[in-house]
Design an enzyme around this catalytic site. Sequence first.
Site, mmCIF file in Angstrom:
data_model
loop_
_atom_site.group_PDB
_atom_site.id
_atom_site.type_symbol
_atom_site.label_atom_id
_atom_site.label_comp_id
_atom_site.label_asym_id
_atom_site.label_seq_id
_atom_site.Cartn_x
_atom_site.Cartn_y
_atom_site.Cartn_z
ATOM 1 N N LEU A 220 44.741 38.303 23.808
ATOM 2 C CA LEU A 220 46.218 38.243 23.849
ATOM 3 C C LEU A 220 46.859 39.384 23.070
ATOM 4 C CD1 LEU A 220 46.755 34.382 23.544
ATOM 5 C CD2 LEU A 220 47.132 35.806 25.561
ATOM 6 N N ASP B 24 37.725 37.213 30.335
ATOM 7 C CA ASP B 24 37.711 38.428 29.495
ATOM 8 C C ASP B 24 38.960 39.279 29.784
ATOM 9 O OD1 ASP B 24 37.094 40.319 27.621
ATOM 10 O OD2 ASP B 24 35.230 40.997 28.561
#
Length: 443
Positions: free
Chosen positions: A78, A320
């Site tokens: 993130l 991922d």
Amino acid sequence: MSTLITGGTVVDETGARRADVRIEGGRITAVLDPGDVGAGAVAPGESADRAEVHDSTEVLDATGLVVCPGFVDLHTHLREPGREEAETIESGSRAAALGGYTAVVAMPNTDPTQDCVSVVEFVREQGRRAGLCDVHPSGSITVGRRGDQLTPFAELAAVGVRLFTDDGDGVQDPLLMRRAFEYSAGLGVTMAQHCEVKRLTAGAVMHEGECCSRLGLPGWPALAEELMVHRDIELVRLTGAPVHLLHLSCARSVELVRRAKADGLAVTAEATPHHISLTDETLRSYSAIYKVNPPLRTIHDVEAVRAGIADGTIDAIATDHAPHVAEAKEQPLDAAPPGMLGLETALGVALGHLDLPLAEVIATLSWKPARIAGLGEVHGRPVAVGEPANLTVLDPDERWEVVPAQLASRSRNTPFVGVALRGRVRHTILHGELTVRDSVATR
Ligand code: DOR
């Protein structure tokens, strides 16, 4: 406010059936035979449409669609704190919701690293504020992900961290990793390893093999992954602690996990959408959009990873999701960072590349990863009365293409532009609230 999902096919761990699903107060309050929307939703003789008007019930027509437990991503970058130009917790959460996710595990390679309670709490709180999916921070295994000192596992476990990883790097020191397993064993947490022996991959930009030789590029040998997979399986055998192996990419890694499971060891594994759909041949373009770590492998590896998913050796598909700004990815291959977006395309790639029954694909996206993440009480639950309403409604047959400008992610580094995808998320429901309606985020 309540929601009624009508006419869909419910798919969960218990099987598939036609049913209408009613949601109130964040929970599933009724699962009814199709059309039997009575049970408090609509007065007898009234249509569902009238219920919407009279009962402040939002009716979602799911005819031809699948209603399933929300997806759980074990592997999301993130970028916040530290690299908000590439992604924020809010933009990444929105991308997750659009991909059908109701929970993500946030990787710790932030700046500062998620190696202490304050950073972990910050990430969780930002996720709560965004309110688009449950954000569960992982903790790093070592301080600063530097590989030489363990983080305070017990303190981090006490604030809810369930997965520990130095993702982006594997823990190189076998003694430290042994201690990590020993330390974790009594805490109910899981070590998640990025399997890469760094001494073998220095300077590499792609898979070491025939294609790499032809292109004259420095290679990342499969051995670098296999060695660490083997080491950690043996450490699990020694210590009894569980391991989760991140983004497996090589045929022999899959075989090692298969044997470990046959031996009854507490080993789980994930594979990414890109490792089941793209090969090292894409690097003939010399485009860094295809640079990822671990690298795209040969078709033999891709087929082995798919077979590993099919026979349950690989438990989960994990994205991922690794956003990078355009300027970074536009650099030459050796300078560009590895990584690809994944959250918004995972379902479409998985359904297009796995020759499996839909329920098995959903299992790898939902309840299996939910358990590995320690979230099995709240996410990936059966669609049943009393369960938390964390749900995804999807069209398994919709054909669509990524429109880069419409991605919710702040970054654009997806290799799937111009690729026909099959299967799209229509609605996502988080704790009873729509985060995505008609393939558009609600906030
Ligand atoms: O390709 C990758 N990108 N692999 C990783 O392990 C890390 C990730 C990132 O953080 O960009």
